[in-house]
Design a protein around this motif. Structure first.
Motif, short mmCIF file in Angstrom:
data_model
loop_
_atom_site.label_atom_id
_atom_site.label_comp_id
_atom_site.label_asym_id
_atom_site.label_seq_id
_atom_site.Cartn_x
_atom_site.Cartn_y
_atom_site.Cartn_z
N PHE A 140 -11.13 2.79 -10.47
CA PHE A 140 -9.63 2.56 -10.52
C PHE A 140 -9.10 2.57 -9.10
N GLU A 141 -9.72 3.26 -8.12
CA GLU A 141 -9.02 3.08 -6.78
C GLU A 141 -9.71 1.82 -6.04
N GLU A 142 -10.65 1.37 -6.48
CA GLU A 142 -11.24 0.09 -5.92
C GLU A 142 -10.43 -1.14 -6.31
N ALA A 143 -10.09 -1.03 -7.78
CA ALA A 143 -9.08 -2.13 -8.04
C ALA A 143 -7.80 -1.98 -7.50
N HIS A 144 -7.25 -0.79 -7.59
CA HIS A 144 -5.87 -0.80 -7.09
C HIS A 144 -5.85 -1.01 -5.48
N SER A 145 -6.62 -1.03 -4.83
CA SER A 145 -7.03 -1.21 -3.31
C SER A 145 -7.02 -2.83 -3.43
N LYS A 146 -7.69 -3.42 -4.21
CA LYS A 146 -7.74 -4.90 -4.34
C LYS A 146 -6.45 -5.42 -4.79
N LEU A 147 -5.78 -4.80 -5.61
CA LEU A 147 -4.45 -5.18 -6.23
C LEU A 147 -3.39 -5.22 -5.00
N TYR A 148 -3.44 -4.36 -4.17
CA TYR A 148 -2.47 -3.97 -3.24
C TYR A 148 -2.90 -4.66 -1.92
N GLY A 149 -4.16 -5.19 -1.74
CA GLY A 149 -4.64 -5.66 -0.43
C GLY A 149 -4.73 -4.65 0.65
N VAL A 150 -5.17 -3.48 0.39
CA VAL A 150 -5.35 -2.38 1.26
C VAL A 150 -6.71 -1.90 1.43
N LYS A 151 -7.12 -1.06 2.31
CA LYS A 151 -8.55 -0.74 2.48
C LYS A 151 -8.70 0.73 1.85
N HIS A 152 -7.76 1.45 1.33
CA HIS A 152 -7.87 2.79 0.69
C HIS A 152 -6.68 2.91 -0.16
N SER A 153 -7.24 3.47 -1.65
CA SER A 153 -6.26 3.96 -2.37
C SER A 153 -6.92 5.34 -3.07
N LEU A 154 -6.10 6.35 -3.10
CA LEU A 154 -6.54 7.64 -3.46
C LEU A 154 -5.40 7.84 -4.73
N GLY A 155 -6.42 8.21 -5.94
CA GLY A 155 -5.68 8.81 -6.98
C GLY A 155 -5.30 10.15 -6.89
N VAL A 156 -4.15 10.59 -7.43
CA VAL A 156 -3.80 12.12 -7.43
C VAL A 156 -3.13 12.20 -8.51
N THR A 157 -2.45 13.67 -8.67
CA THR A 157 -1.96 13.97 -10.09
C THR A 157 -0.56 13.55 -10.43
N SER A 158 0.11 13.05 -9.35
CA SER A 158 1.59 12.53 -9.40
C SER A 158 2.08 12.00 -8.17
N GLY A 159 3.15 11.33 -8.46
CA GLY A 159 3.92 10.59 -7.26
C GLY A 159 4.30 11.40 -6.31
N THR A 160 4.87 12.69 -6.78
CA THR A 160 5.17 14.03 -5.94
C THR A 160 4.02 14.24 -5.33
N ALA A 161 2.76 14.36 -5.64
CA ALA A 161 1.50 14.85 -5.10
C ALA A 161 1.11 13.83 -4.19
N ALA A 162 1.37 12.67 -4.34
CA ALA A 162 0.79 11.60 -3.65
C ALA A 162 1.97 11.93 -2.01
N LEU A 163 3.18 12.03 -2.13
CA LEU A 163 4.01 12.25 -0.99
C LEU A 163 3.80 13.83 -0.57
N TYR A 164 3.52 14.43 -1.16
CA TYR A 164 3.03 16.07 -0.67
C TYR A 164 1.81 15.71 0.20
N ALA A 165 0.89 15.13 -0.37
CA ALA A 165 -0.52 15.18 0.25
C ALA A 165 -0.44 14.15 1.77
N MET A 166 0.40 13.13 1.64
CA MET A 166 0.72 12.15 2.78
C MET A 166 1.41 13.14 4.05
N LEU A 167 2.44 13.82 3.46
CA LEU A 167 3.04 14.74 4.69
C LEU A 167 1.92 16.13 4.93
N GLY A 168 1.07 16.66 4.21
CA GLY A 168 0.10 17.21 4.49
C GLY A 168 -0.96 16.78 5.45
N GLY A 169 -1.36 15.35 5.16
CA GLY A 169 -2.33 14.50 6.03
C GLY A 169 -1.64 14.40 7.42
#
Length: 453
Positions: free
Chosen positions: A88-117
């Motif tokens: 899924f992450e490979e397909a999503h990266s290709k769809l968006y034209g990015v190097k990396h996609s990281l699947g997480v539990t929610s959109g909230t989790a995505a924002l939370y992890a980015m701030l954590g990163g």
């Protein structure tokens, strides 16, 4: 249980879902496109414009059923021992034209992890818009950073870049604009501010699947972008999210944060992590396979929403008192998770927004008033007296924060003007878009009478 008849299950699922996915187009009462030149609104006793329904959501068929069963029978349900999330992450990266996609539990989790990163924590400030879902605020508060809420541009409903720059202090560690409704915010202006002050920009693109700025997908422009796969979203698996980025160091930091500080997708549970903190925000193989199935329809659905929204805007802007949300010049594609527009009662003989909604309801349409005044919400203002925040920032600073986040433009727009249609409405037909406009014209023509009803 492995005694389930796989073929029978898939057949039943496909039959049931076909009825949802292929719902026939609603038929007007008079059997065709209704002329309302002299018709009265339904609220005044006239004929109802729309008697059908818009597409149900989610749309699914045997593809999703097979995806779920494939994971079930593999006995590999989590990303630590299954291959589907990586696919899924490979397909999503290709769809968006990015190097990396990281699947997480929610959109909230995505924002939370980015701030954590980024290492955001107590004493830091993160700039966010006032006109957004509360999750944008929550993820900042979860890190015990200070959410600095900024007012909107009333024409677009997006965050006002001029007010972003005014809100920056020496403690500002991230700018987190939202592509609210699925249409891009003014990325050129916001990225320029980030560059000027050397502050990273995180894109909250949770509602903006396949939206584009200057021909490139949103989420691609800042250091990273977050998407949500919650049930209402244009791409959904019930709950889930993803981070996209072209920065490998940032990706590794986000991966470690979402995986207990560990950097290997197959790390042993007993291993300790790197860095100072982490969480478990891993997506499951079931969710990932549902997303791969849903992605087979995503481009066509996005095209339908965008075309319908632009067509509806071309009609609504000709009706005095209705103003479709402005698209910034860089917008080359909108996701239209929400179709946002403003209501001006002066174009409707002084009729209130509530009366307009009631009249539209009578015609068979159901616009929403949308988000409210987050800067005035007791849930948000409770931060002023939160003992952790008073300990970190001091009582005087928290009282000053309350004044800093005042958003008068948002107050006016949300109280008087804002209206939405949902993304499923934009999956309707061109005729249905015409019916929305026809109903609004009919109401506008008779607005003085409706007002005094």
């Amino acid at each position: 249980m492995k005694t389930i008849n796989r073929r029978a299950f898939i057949g039943v699922a496909a039959t049931a879902s076909a009825g949802m996915a292929l719902r026939p187009e609603s038929i007007l009462a008079n059997g065709g496109k209704q002329s309302i030149k002299d018709a009265k609104p339904a609220i005044l006793g006239g004929s109802k414009t729309f008697t059908g329904s818009f597409p149900s959501w989610p749309i699914y068929d045997h593809t999703e059923a097979k995806g779920l069963l494939d994971v079930l029978y593999s006995s590999q349900w989590g990303r630590l021992n299954g291959p589907v999330t990586s696919r899924f992450e490979e397909a999503h990266s290709k769809l968006y034209g990015v190097k990396h996609s990281l699947g997480v539990t929610s959109g909230t989790a995505a924002l939370y992890a980015m701030l954590g990163g980024l290492g955001i924590g107590p004493g830091d400030e993160v700039i966010i818009p006032v006109y957004t879902f509360i999750a944008t605020y929550n993820v900042v508060a979860l890190h015990y950073a200070l959410p600095v809420i900024v007012d909107m541009d009333p024409e677009s409903f997006q965050v006002d870049p001029k007010k972003i720059e005014a809100a920056i202090t020496k403690n500002t560690k991230a700018i987190m604009p939202v592509h609210i409704g699925g249409t891009p915010c003014d990325l050129d202006a916001i990225l320029a501010i980030g560059k000027k002050y050397n502050i990273p920009v995180i894109e909250d693109a949770c509602q903006a699947h396949l939206a584009e700025w200057k021909g490139k997908k949103v989420g691609n422009w800042g250091i990273g972008g977050a998407f949500s796969f919650q049930s209402s979203k244009n791409l959904n698996c019930g709950e889930g999210g993803t981070i996209i980025t072209n920065d490998s160091d940032f990706y590794n930091a986000c991966f470690a944060f979402h995986h207990q500080g560990q950097t290997s997708a197959t790390a042993a549970i007993v291993a300790t992590g790197a860095g100072i903190r982490g969480s478990n925000l891993r997506i499951t193989e079931f969710q990932s396979n549902i997303l791969l199935s849903q992605m087979t329809r995503l481009k066509e659905q996005a095209k339908t929403r965008n075309e319908n929204a632009l067509y509806l805007s071309s009609m609504l802007k000709e009706i005095p008192g209705l103003i479709p949300a402005k698209l910034y010049e860089g917008t080359t594609n909108g996701a239209y998770h929400l179709y946002m527009f403003r209501y001006d009662k002066e174009g409707f003989s002084g009729m209130s927004r509530a009366q307009f909604i009631k009249a539209m309801n009578a015609e068979g349409f159901h616009p929403s008033t949308g988000y409210g005044k987050m800067d005035k919400d007791p849930y948000v203002l409770g931060l002023v007296d939160n003992h952790f925040y008073k300990k970190i920032y001091g009582e005087k600073e928290m009282k000053r924060w309350k004044d800093r986040i005042d958003c008068p433009v948002n107050a006016r727009v949300t109280e008087e003007n804002a209206l939405w249609f949902l993304q499923t409405d934009m999956l309707g037909t061109k005729i249905q878009m015409e019916q929305i406009a026809e109903a609004a014209r009919k109401i506008q023509k008779y607005s003085a009478e409706i007002k005094n009803k």
